[in-house]
Design an enzyme around this catalytic site. Structure first.
Site, short mmCIF file in Angstrom:
data_model
loop_
_atom_site.label_atom_id
_atom_site.label_comp_id
_atom_site.label_asym_id
_atom_site.label_seq_id
_atom_site.Cartn_x
_atom_site.Cartn_y
_atom_site.Cartn_z
N GLY A 62 17.87 133.34 -27.66
CA GLY A 62 17.88 132.15 -28.48
C GLY A 62 16.81 131.16 -28.04
N CYS A 63 16.48 130.23 -28.93
CA CYS A 63 15.39 129.29 -28.65
C CYS A 63 15.76 128.28 -27.56
CB CYS A 63 14.97 128.58 -29.93
SG CYS A 63 16.32 127.85 -30.87
N PHE A 64 16.91 127.62 -27.69
CA PHE A 64 17.35 126.73 -26.61
C PHE A 64 17.50 127.52 -25.31
CE2 PHE A 64 19.42 123.35 -29.45
CZ PHE A 64 18.57 122.35 -29.02
N ALA A 65 18.09 128.71 -25.42
CA ALA A 65 18.34 129.53 -24.22
C ALA A 65 17.04 129.86 -23.51
CB ALA A 65 19.07 130.81 -24.60
#
Length: 325
Positions: free
Chosen positions: A134-137
């Site tokens: 994921g992008c935040f991750a």
């Protein structure tokens, strides 16, 4: 030439992925699947591709493509793979969260490897199926992995991160349309964001027994692209030692770079880079991590994974320039 198929072709991540594939020297775009746009020219939806591609969206698949990218909404990749069969030689890279967690990694005898190159490069090279992070991750893990690698996550971790509106996808909603988002700022999914699971699992692979709490506040920003993450935690070593830890950890990572001066989004938007800056305040280390949510946080990282699987240069097709002015 490696033949590429893309499923879920009308969204933001698919649009970026198509652009990257068209400019990749080693691959050829075979089909872009979209039931809602079948028969429509790709450039009518992704209008930046006018003059670059003459393909139309299709509602049929080529089951023999060399690599399949799934750009579907969360929960829909499993459904698609249940309904469509592909060759046993087809590599699959999924951009949803369907297969990221260990409990979901095996599906119909397919084992999905978590595709964060800075953490699992060797495993990715041998993989047939990839769960793209994921992008935040991605932004948060890249800010924390060097510390986990030397068992220095010894306190609670506080994270405040802001994403652009493209992180919510192409379908309009109450919190994505212009009149709501413009000149606005808001918190959502405080302490409960779905990316926390994959972040924790990655940290534990490096720092066994890590169980300290991650206090994560995600924010909606009034810009379209990018993630700006501020992370802070207790740290009893010097700032010079911190920089050395990060530089050593990322010395062979072509897209993650450590900056001695503060970083900002314009440095990384439209690129596959993650830039990280460190500051020490008394016994607190502040880590700032910035990236483009659609590239390093999604489609660019998916191309990285494809490059590693097929033995291409990791930077192939990804040498992009930021629009910094």
């Amino acid at each position: 030439m490696i033949k590429v198929g893309i499923v879920g072709g009308a969204g933001y991540t698919a649009g970026e992925l198509i652009r990257l594939v068209l400019n990749h020297a080693k691959v050829e775009l075979d089909f872009v699947y979209s039931t809602s746009n079948a028969g429509n020219y790709i450039y009518n939806v992704h209008q930046d591709l006018l003059g670059s591609v003459e393909l139309k969206f299709t509602d049929t698949i080529n089951s023999m493509v060399d690599v399949l990218f799934l750009c579907l909404g969360h929960g829909n990749s499993k459904k698609f793979l249940e309904q469509h069969q592909f060759s046993t030689t087809t590599k699959i890279i999924d951009l949803s969260n369907d297969f990221r967690l260990e409990k979901d990694a095996v599906f119909e005898r397919k084992e999905f490897i978590y595709g964060l190159p800075e953490l699992q490069k060797n495993e990715i090279k041998k993989a047939n199926y990839i769960a793209n992070p994921g992008c935040f991750a991605t932004a948060i893990q890249l800010g924390l992995l060097p510390l986990a690698n030397v068992n220095l996550l010894n306190s609670s971790v506080h994270i405040n991160a802001t994403t652009g509106s493209t992180g919510a996808g192409v379908s309009p909603s109450e919190t994505t349309h212009f009149s709501w988002r413009d000149n606005n700022f808001s918190v959502y999914k405080a302490f409960t964001h779905q990316h926390l699971g994959e972040i924790n699992e990655s940290l534990v692979t490096l720092q066994k027994g890590f169980s300290n709490e991650l206090f994560f506040i995600p924010n909606r920003g009034d810009f379209s692209r990018g993630i700006f993450a501020s992370i802070y935690l207790e740290f009893d070593k010097s700032i010079d030692e911190a920089f050395q830890l990060f530089e050593d950890f990322y010395k062979d990572a072509p897209f993650t770079h450590i900056s001695k001066i503060p970083v900002h989004l314009k440095q990384v938007v439209n690129t596959n880079n993650c830039f990280i800056h460190l500051e020490k305040h008394n016994n607190t280390l502040l880590i700032t991590s910035v990236l483009d949510n659609l590239l390093k946080g999604a489609s660019g990282q998916a191309i990285e994974n494809m490059n590693l699987i097929f033995g291409f240069n990791q930077k192939e097709g990804l040498q992009l320039k930021a629009s910094s002015f």
